[in-house]
Design a protein around this motif. Structure first.
Motif, mmCIF file in Angstrom:
data_model
loop_
_atom_site.group_PDB
_atom_site.id
_atom_site.type_symbol
_atom_site.label_atom_id
_atom_site.label_comp_id
_atom_site.label_asym_id
_atom_site.label_seq_id
_atom_site.Cartn_x
_atom_site.Cartn_y
_atom_site.Cartn_z
ATOM 1 N N SER A 191 0.825 -1.198 0.000
ATOM 2 C CA SER A 191 0.000 0.000 0.000
ATOM 3 C C SER A 191 0.865 1.256 0.000
ATOM 4 N N GLY A 192 1.932 1.243 0.796
ATOM 5 C CA GLY A 192 2.845 2.384 0.825
ATOM 6 C C GLY A 192 3.481 2.632 -0.526
ATOM 7 N N ARG A 193 3.921 1.569 -1.181
ATOM 8 C CA ARG A 193 4.507 1.705 -2.511
ATOM 9 C C ARG A 193 3.488 2.227 -3.523
ATOM 10 N N GLN A 194 2.254 1.723 -3.429
ATOM 11 C CA GLN A 194 1.225 2.165 -4.361
ATOM 12 C C GLN A 194 0.895 3.648 -4.169
ATOM 13 N N ALA A 195 0.823 4.084 -2.912
ATOM 14 C CA ALA A 195 0.572 5.504 -2.662
ATOM 15 C C ALA A 195 1.671 6.372 -3.265
ATOM 16 N N ALA A 196 2.920 5.926 -3.129
ATOM 17 C CA ALA A 196 4.027 6.674 -3.713
ATOM 18 C C ALA A 196 3.909 6.750 -5.233
ATOM 19 N N GLU A 197 3.584 5.627 -5.855
ATOM 20 C CA GLU A 197 3.452 5.632 -7.313
ATOM 21 C C GLU A 197 2.329 6.550 -7.768
#
Length: 310
Positions: A300-306
Motif C-alpha cells: 500500500s505504501g509503494r502504491q501511494a508513492a506511485e
C-alpha cells in the motif's frame, strides 16, 4: 519535477512510501508520535532476575507472496535484518534480532521526526501545513496519511470526507498481548494453535537470532480483546497466563509478566490498495486499505508513492 511530502506515520506503510518517494528525488519528512521504530511491529528487550528476554509483542512474523516484497525481504536477508522462520510456514519471515529491525532499518536512512504527534492538517495556496504541539510546519506539496483507519479518519475529516468515511468503514480490531518470561523451559511446542481466548501463543526465544531467556508472547482473540479492552493489565495477564496453562499444563512461575493493549491491532480490509486525491495532493496508505498483513502495508505504501509520482 520532484516535490516535497509529509508522511504521517512511520510504520511499514509510511516508510515504504517514503523510501520510494525519496528514491525518486522527493524531499520526504516522515512524522511519528512514537519514540522510535516499531509501531505494530514492536519488539523490546527486558531484563528480570538476571535473565534477558527478547519479546516481539506486535506482529509475530510476516509472509511474502508478492514478487516485489519477496525481493525486498531477500535483500533484507542479505543485509542481516530478516530471516526465514520455517516453523510458522514456508513463506514466513521475521526481523532480526527483533521484528522492529525491519522498520528501524528503513527509518535509518530517512529523516524521521519521532515523538511528533500531528494533530491537524490544513491546505492553502502554498500547500499543506501540519500542526503538532502548538507548532505548524510546512508547506509541503503533498501529504500521506500512513496511519490506522481510526486515526486516518480523524485527521482526514476536515479536508476529505470521503477518505474519512472509507476509514470509518474499515475499523481495526483490538488485541491484548501478554509477555511472559520464565527461568526454566516450558514443555510445549514452539507455536500453539488458536483456541479461545488465545489467538496466538509462541516461544519468541525459538525465533531465528533471538537467544535470551524463555520468552513467550500470547495474543488474545479479537472477540476476547474487545470484551476486555478496558480491563486492568494485571487481570488480563492472569487470565491469559491461566489460559496458556490450561493448554500446556503446569507452568513455572514467570519472572516477568506484563500485558500490552493494542487498540488498533488487526486492520480492516478495504481492498483498494491505496488512496489518492490528486486535486489536493493527499494520499493514504496502510494495511487496512488492502488486508491485515505486513506485506499489505508495504504494498500500500509503494502504491501511494506511485500515485503521487504519476
Amino acid at each position: 519535477m520532484a516535490g516535497s511530502a509529509a508522511i504521517i506515520g512511520a510504520g511499514m506503510a509510511g516508510l515504504a512510501c517514503a523510501t520510494r518517494l525519496a528514491g525518486a528525488g522527493w524531499r520526504v519528512t516522515p512524522f511519528d508520535k512514537g519514540r522510535g521504530p516499531g509501531g505494530r511491529m514492536a519488539s523490546k528487550v527486558v531484563t528480570a532476575q538476571g535473565l534477558c528476554f527478547v519479546f516481539d509483542y506486535g506482529a509475530q512474523y510476516l509472509t511474502a507472496r508478492d514478487p516485489g516484497f519477496v525481493a525486498q525481504l531477500e535483500d533484507w536477508e542479505r543485509q542481516g535484518v530478516a530471516a526465514r522462520w520455517p516453523a510458522a510456514g514456508g513463506d514466513a519471515w521475521v526481523g532480526m534480532p527483533g521484528m522492529n529491525a525491519l522498520v528501524a532499518h528503513m527509518a535509518a536512512v530517512l529523516d524521521v521526526r519521532w515523538s511528533t504527534h500531528i494533530r491537524a492538517l490544513r491546505r492553502d495556496a502554498d500547500g499543506w501545513w501540519l500542526t503538532h504541539d502548538a507548532m505548524t510546519e510546512g508547506p509541503f506539496d503533498a501529504v500521506v496519511l500512513a496511519l490506522p483507519a481510526e486515526q486516518t479518519a480523524d485527521l482526514a475529516a476536515p479536508t476529505d470526507a470521503a477518505l474519512a468515511e472509507l476509514a470509518r468503514a474499515n475499523p481495526s480490531e483490538p488485541c491484548w498481548t501478554v509477555l511472559l518470561g520464565f527461568d526454566t523451559a516450558v514443555s510445549a511446542p514452539d507455536i500453539l494453535s488458536a483456541a479461545d481466548p488465545i489467538d496466538w501463543a509462541a516461544r519468541n526465544s525459538a525465533k531465528p537470532g533471538r537467544g535470551g531467556g524463555e520468552a513467550w508472547t500470547i495474543h488474545a482473540t479479537p472477540d476476547w480483546s474487545r470484551r476486555h479492552v478496558e480491563s486492568e493489565r494485571t487481570s488480563v495477564t492472569a487470565s491469559l497466563l491461566r489460559a496458556l496453562e490450561e493448554r500446556v499444563g503446569t507452568l513455572p512461575v514467570p519472572v516477568h509478566a506484563t500485558a500490552h493493549r493494542w487498540r488498533y491491532a488487526r486492520s480492516g480490509k478495504a481492498g483498494i490498495g491505496a488512496y489518492h486525491r490528486p486535486d489536493i495532493a493527499l494520499a493514504a496508505c496502510g494495511d487496512w486499505l488492502i488486508a491485515p498483513r505486513v506485506e499489505s502495508a508495504w504494498l500500500s505504501g509503494r502504491q501511494a508513492a506511485e500515485m503521487l509520482l504519476a
